[in-house]
Motif scaffolding. Sequence first.
Motif, mmCIF file in Angstrom:
data_model
loop_
_atom_site.group_PDB
_atom_site.id
_atom_site.type_symbol
_atom_site.label_atom_id
_atom_site.label_comp_id
_atom_site.label_asym_id
_atom_site.label_seq_id
_atom_site.Cartn_x
_atom_site.Cartn_y
_atom_site.Cartn_z
ATOM 1 N N LYS A 1 -48.877 42.375 5.892
ATOM 2 C CA LYS A 1 -50.031 41.647 6.525
ATOM 3 C C LYS A 1 -50.882 42.722 7.216
ATOM 4 O O LYS A 1 -51.830 42.538 7.272
ATOM 5 C CB LYS A 1 -49.890 40.307 7.434
ATOM 6 N N HIS B 1 -51.822 27.743 11.697
ATOM 7 C CA HIS B 1 -51.366 28.286 10.538
ATOM 8 C C HIS B 1 -49.539 28.719 10.520
ATOM 9 O O HIS B 1 -48.742 28.513 10.115
ATOM 10 C CB HIS B 1 -51.762 29.164 11.249
ATOM 11 N N GLU B 2 -49.165 29.432 12.192
ATOM 12 C CA GLU B 2 -47.560 29.776 12.392
ATOM 13 C C GLU B 2 -47.098 28.327 12.333
ATOM 14 O O GLU B 2 -45.768 28.993 11.430
ATOM 15 C CB GLU B 2 -47.489 30.345 13.483
ATOM 16 N N HIS C 1 -46.177 27.411 8.732
ATOM 17 C CA HIS C 1 -45.171 28.029 7.976
ATOM 18 C C HIS C 1 -44.030 27.742 7.989
ATOM 19 O O HIS C 1 -42.670 27.982 7.041
ATOM 20 C CB HIS C 1 -45.680 29.560 8.117
ATOM 21 N N GLU D 1 -50.547 31.033 1.994
ATOM 22 C CA GLU D 1 -51.422 30.823 3.478
ATOM 23 C C GLU D 1 -52.315 30.442 2.984
ATOM 24 O O GLU D 1 -52.346 29.552 3.907
ATOM 25 C CB GLU D 1 -52.180 32.860 3.014
HETATM 26 ZN ZN LIG Z 1 -49.904 33.108 7.833
#
Ligand SMILES: [Zn+2]
Length: 356
Positions: A75, A202-203, A206, A220
């Motif tokens: 990333k 967001h994390e 995941h 993503e």
């Molecule tokens: Zn991500």
Amino acid sequence: MIGDRIKQARQAAGLSLRALAEQAGVSAMAISKYENNKSTPSSKVLLALSRVLGVRVEYFFRQAKVALEEVEYRKYTHLPKRVLAQIKGDVIEQVERFLELEDYLPTCPIEIFRPPVDLPQHINNYAEIEEVACKVREAWQLGLNPIPGLTDTLEERGILVFQSEAIHGDRFDGLAATVDGIPVVVVGAGWPGDRQRFTLAHELGHLMLKGRLNTALGEEQAANRFAGAFLAPESEVRKELGERRTRLEVRELCVLKKAYGLSMGGWQHRAKDLGILSEAAYRSMVRYFRMRGWHKHEPCDDYPREQPLLFTQLVYRALAEDLIGESKAAELLRMPQADFHAQRNMDRAEPATVDQ
Ligand SMILES: [Zn+2]
């Protein structure tokens, strides 16, 4: 070894060999030798290095025990190596202080992170992620209201959150890693609160979705969908916006951003994801925002930044229990002891009126 510590502190400060050498008044060759453990700096040099690097001399003698694992380097390939090293160094330094503090406490203050047991094993489309976000809220007893402090919420569930001054610019998305199996998320210290919150959510996405996504789904995109659904659950979005809209007012989005800590752009996205806005209506709003530069700086006030509290709270707890002294507490919080002393005693607070 002392050399590794010097290198780590230099990288965390974002300095080249030469820049450090100049500011500390020694040659770049000497610094290089120290870092490679080919020579040992005198105490005078160590003092100069500590001043330039903003660490205490003790720092150089502490055993390095932290490694960031599972960092998605893929990333970050667009970042200059030096910037990535600086961010990592800064985070490692913060994690080290956390673990050092943990050593003073009788029991581990960090919960073990576990996704709720009733999450679906297989997620076949993005819409199913709405339910995952609701299940997480339910398991964590968050209700459906806006979440005031997301950092606090995550830290209570075993995810460590750090902010780094080294993270800036539009091109860096935050960093997720693990340390000794503990998930760690890092966001930019200078980012607006809504950007920090979206990155944290967001994390979290995941972590929650790992191993459950159908291979046809993009990780993503799935994490983004989770973030939106977690910050503004479907039922609330429908209450706020209605079932079907042709467009959303800018002021309306300002109010919602303020209430939920989800950006105006985030709300537009939610409306599209939930079929409240058509694709075409969504695209036209996005175009309008771009035209006015609002995709970079939204036209209403920034949402307040996230406040990490856990670490400071634990330092004071250790102090209150006599597990550490004031000097160690100040060191852990990276403050001069005199400033810490004043803060501890609320010296700068308004004097209370005692008698009438
Ligand atoms: Zn991500």
